[in-house]
Design a protein around this motif. Structure first.
Motif, PDB file in Angstrom:
ATOM      1  N   GLY A  53       0.785  -1.227   0.000  1.00  0.00           N
ATOM      2  CA  GLY A  53       0.000   0.000   0.000  1.00  0.00           C
ATOM      3  C   GLY A  53       0.817   1.276   0.000  1.00  0.00           C
ATOM      4  N   ILE A  54       2.141   1.172  -0.135  1.00  0.00           N
ATOM      5  CA  ILE A  54       2.988   2.365  -0.155  1.00  0.00           C
ATOM      6  C   ILE A  54       3.609   2.499  -1.541  1.00  0.00           C
ATOM      7  N   ASP A  55       3.436   3.671  -2.157  1.00  0.00           N
ATOM      8  CA  ASP A  55       4.039   3.943  -3.459  1.00  0.00           C
ATOM      9  C   ASP A  55       5.530   4.196  -3.299  1.00  0.00           C
ATOM     10  N   LYS A  56       6.296   3.925  -4.366  1.00  0.00           N
ATOM     11  CA  LYS A  56       7.743   4.113  -4.277  1.00  0.00           C
ATOM     12  C   LYS A  56       8.121   5.577  -4.042  1.00  0.00           C
ATOM     13  N   GLN A  57       7.242   6.517  -4.410  1.00  0.00           N
ATOM     14  CA  GLN A  57       7.515   7.934  -4.150  1.00  0.00           C
ATOM     15  C   GLN A  57       7.500   8.241  -2.656  1.00  0.00           C
ATOM     16  N   ASN A  58       6.878   7.378  -1.858  1.00  0.00           N
ATOM     17  CA  ASN A  58       6.792   7.583  -0.414  1.00  0.00           C
ATOM     18  C   ASN A  58       7.782   6.721   0.362  1.00  0.00           C
ATOM     19  N   LEU A  59       8.795   6.176  -0.334  1.00  0.00           N
ATOM     20  CA  LEU A  59       9.825   5.355   0.304  1.00  0.00           C
ATOM     21  C   LEU A  59      11.196   5.969   0.067  1.00  0.00           C
ATOM     22  N   GLY A  72       9.671   5.765   5.226  1.00  0.00           N
ATOM     23  CA  GLY A  72       8.564   6.059   4.331  1.00  0.00           C
ATOM     24  C   GLY A  72       7.321   6.419   5.098  1.00  0.00           C
ATOM     25  N   GLU A  73       6.220   6.454   4.357  1.00  0.00           N
ATOM     26  CA  GLU A  73       4.948   6.807   4.979  1.00  0.00           C
ATOM     27  C   GLU A  73       3.807   6.113   4.254  1.00  0.00           C
ATOM     28  N   ARG A  74       2.939   5.493   5.040  1.00  0.00           N
ATOM     29  CA  ARG A  74       1.687   4.957   4.506  1.00  0.00           C
ATOM     30  C   ARG A  74       0.622   5.975   4.851  1.00  0.00           C
ATOM     31  N   LYS A  75       0.027   6.538   3.815  1.00  0.00           N
ATOM     32  CA  LYS A  75      -0.961   7.593   4.015  1.00  0.00           C
ATOM     33  C   LYS A  75      -2.334   6.992   4.297  1.00  0.00           C
ATOM     34  N   LYS A  76      -3.082   7.691   5.128  1.00  0.00           N
ATOM     35  CA  LYS A  76      -4.446   7.278   5.446  1.00  0.00           C
ATOM     36  C   LYS A  76      -5.316   7.512   4.217  1.00  0.00           C
ATOM     37  N   PRO A  77      -6.153   6.530   3.858  1.00  0.00           N
ATOM     38  CA  PRO A  77      -7.026   6.727   2.696  1.00  0.00           C
ATOM     39  C   PRO A  77      -7.945   7.926   2.911  1.00  0.00           C
ATOM     40  N   GLU A  78      -8.139   8.680   1.855  1.00  0.00           N
ATOM     41  CA  GLU A  78      -9.043   9.829   1.933  1.00  0.00           C
ATOM     42  C   GLU A  78     -10.469   9.326   2.100  1.00  0.00           C
ATOM     43  N   GLU A  79     -11.155   9.862   3.095  1.00  0.00           N
ATOM     44  CA  GLU A  79     -12.539   9.469   3.331  1.00  0.00           C
ATOM     45  C   GLU A  79     -13.461  10.445   2.614  1.00  0.00           C
ATOM     46  N   VAL A  93      -1.025   3.282   9.726  1.00  0.00           N
ATOM     47  CA  VAL A  93      -0.748   4.429   8.875  1.00  0.00           C
ATOM     48  C   VAL A  93       0.291   5.311   9.549  1.00  0.00           C
ATOM     49  N   GLY A  94       0.894   6.182   8.751  1.00  0.00           N
ATOM     50  CA  GLY A  94       1.853   7.134   9.284  1.00  0.00           C
ATOM     51  C   GLY A  94       3.260   6.844   8.805  1.00  0.00           C
ATOM     52  N   ALA A  95       4.193   7.614   9.329  1.00  0.00           N
ATOM     53  CA  ALA A  95       5.595   7.506   8.939  1.00  0.00           C
ATOM     54  C   ALA A  95       6.282   6.390   9.722  1.00  0.00           C
ATOM     55  N   PHE A  96       7.340   5.834   9.124  1.00  0.00           N
ATOM     56  CA  PHE A  96       8.157   4.827   9.791  1.00  0.00           C
ATOM     57  C   PHE A  96       9.604   5.017   9.384  1.00  0.00           C
ATOM     58  N   SER A  97      10.497   4.453  10.164  1.00  0.00           N
ATOM     59  CA  SER A  97      11.919   4.432   9.839  1.00  0.00           C
ATOM     60  C   SER A  97      12.528   3.206  10.496  1.00  0.00           C
ATOM     61  N   ARG A  98      13.236   2.398   9.718  1.00  0.00           N
ATOM     62  CA  ARG A  98      13.933   1.213  10.234  1.00  0.00           C
ATOM     63  C   ARG A  98      15.401   1.338   9.863  1.00  0.00           C
ATOM     64  N   THR A  99      16.287   1.169  10.826  1.00  0.00           N
ATOM     65  CA  THR A  99      17.725   1.203  10.578  1.00  0.00           C
ATOM     66  C   THR A  99      18.319  -0.113  11.036  1.00  0.00           C
ATOM     67  N   ILE A 100      19.112  -0.726  10.151  1.00  0.00           N
ATOM     68  CA  ILE A 100      19.786  -1.973  10.497  1.00  0.00           C
ATOM     69  C   ILE A 100      21.277  -1.818  10.224  1.00  0.00           C
ATOM     70  N   THR A 101      22.074  -2.554  10.973  1.00  0.00           N
ATOM     71  CA  THR A 101      23.514  -2.589  10.756  1.00  0.00           C
ATOM     72  C   THR A 101      23.822  -3.776   9.857  1.00  0.00           C
ATOM     73  N   LEU A 102      24.494  -3.504   8.752  1.00  0.00           N
ATOM     74  CA  LEU A 102      24.827  -4.566   7.806  1.00  0.00           C
ATOM     75  C   LEU A 102      25.960  -5.418   8.369  1.00  0.00           C
ATOM     76  N   PRO A 103      25.957  -6.726   8.059  1.00  0.00           N
ATOM     77  CA  PRO A 103      26.964  -7.619   8.633  1.00  0.00           C
ATOM     78  C   PRO A 103      28.373  -7.391   8.102  1.00  0.00           C
ATOM     79  N   GLN A 104      28.497  -6.726   6.948  1.00  0.00           N
ATOM     80  CA  GLN A 104      29.820  -6.393   6.429  1.00  0.00           C
ATOM     81  C   GLN A 104      29.687  -5.258   5.424  1.00  0.00           C
TER      82      GLN A 104
END
Length: 139
Positions: A53-59, A72-79, A93-104
């Motif tokens: 449900g997230i477009d690449k423009q929002n990632l 990115g952000e998953r936007k709430k559908p317009e009612e 819905v809403g913004a998110f951020s995930r950070t991971i440490t790569l193994p090498q």
């Protein structure tokens, strides 16, 4: 008693299954993080992130040293104003951020990201280890 007022009021509103308009669970689900999977092959590090449900423009994908951040952000559908009243929603819905440490270390110039069927796939080429020989002078 104060506790009875709490349990008979607020707690009943939360767990009342007959009239869900009193408690909007979607407010709790506005802060979320998508599931991800990290795989390692001989030559690559691969990350798949579930973002339906997230477009690449929002990632956004960022690499800083050994830290990979997916945000990115998953936007709430317009009612529609004339549409039905939503009594219950469990959509995250809403913004998110995930950070991971790569193994090498990876080659920052050889990263490919694609979005297909709600899965963001990131493939990163590992850096070739640079072995150098150095003669150390004994003093």
């Amino acid at each position: 008693m104060l506790f009875d007022a709490f349990t008979n009021g607020f707690m009943n509103d939360i767990f009342e299954f007959g009239d869900r308009s009193k408690f909007n669970r979607s407010a709790w689900l506005s802060c979320w993080g998508p599931a991800l999977e990290l795989r390692e092959t001989e030559d690559t590090i691969e990350v798949d992130v579930e973002v339906p449900g997230i477009d690449k423009q929002n990632l956004k994908v960022d690499l800083h040293g050994s830290k990979l951040t997916i945000s990115g952000e998953r936007k709430k559908p317009e009612e529609e104003k004339a549409g039905p009243l939503i009594r219950w929603s469990e959509r995250c819905v809403g913004a998110f951020s995930r950070t991971i440490t790569l193994p090498q270390p990876v080659d920052e110039k050889l990263i490919h990201a694609s979005l297909n069927n709600g899965i963001l796939s990131i493939v990163m080429k590992k850096k070739n280890p640079e072995f150098t020989t150095r003669i150390v002078e004994i003093q």
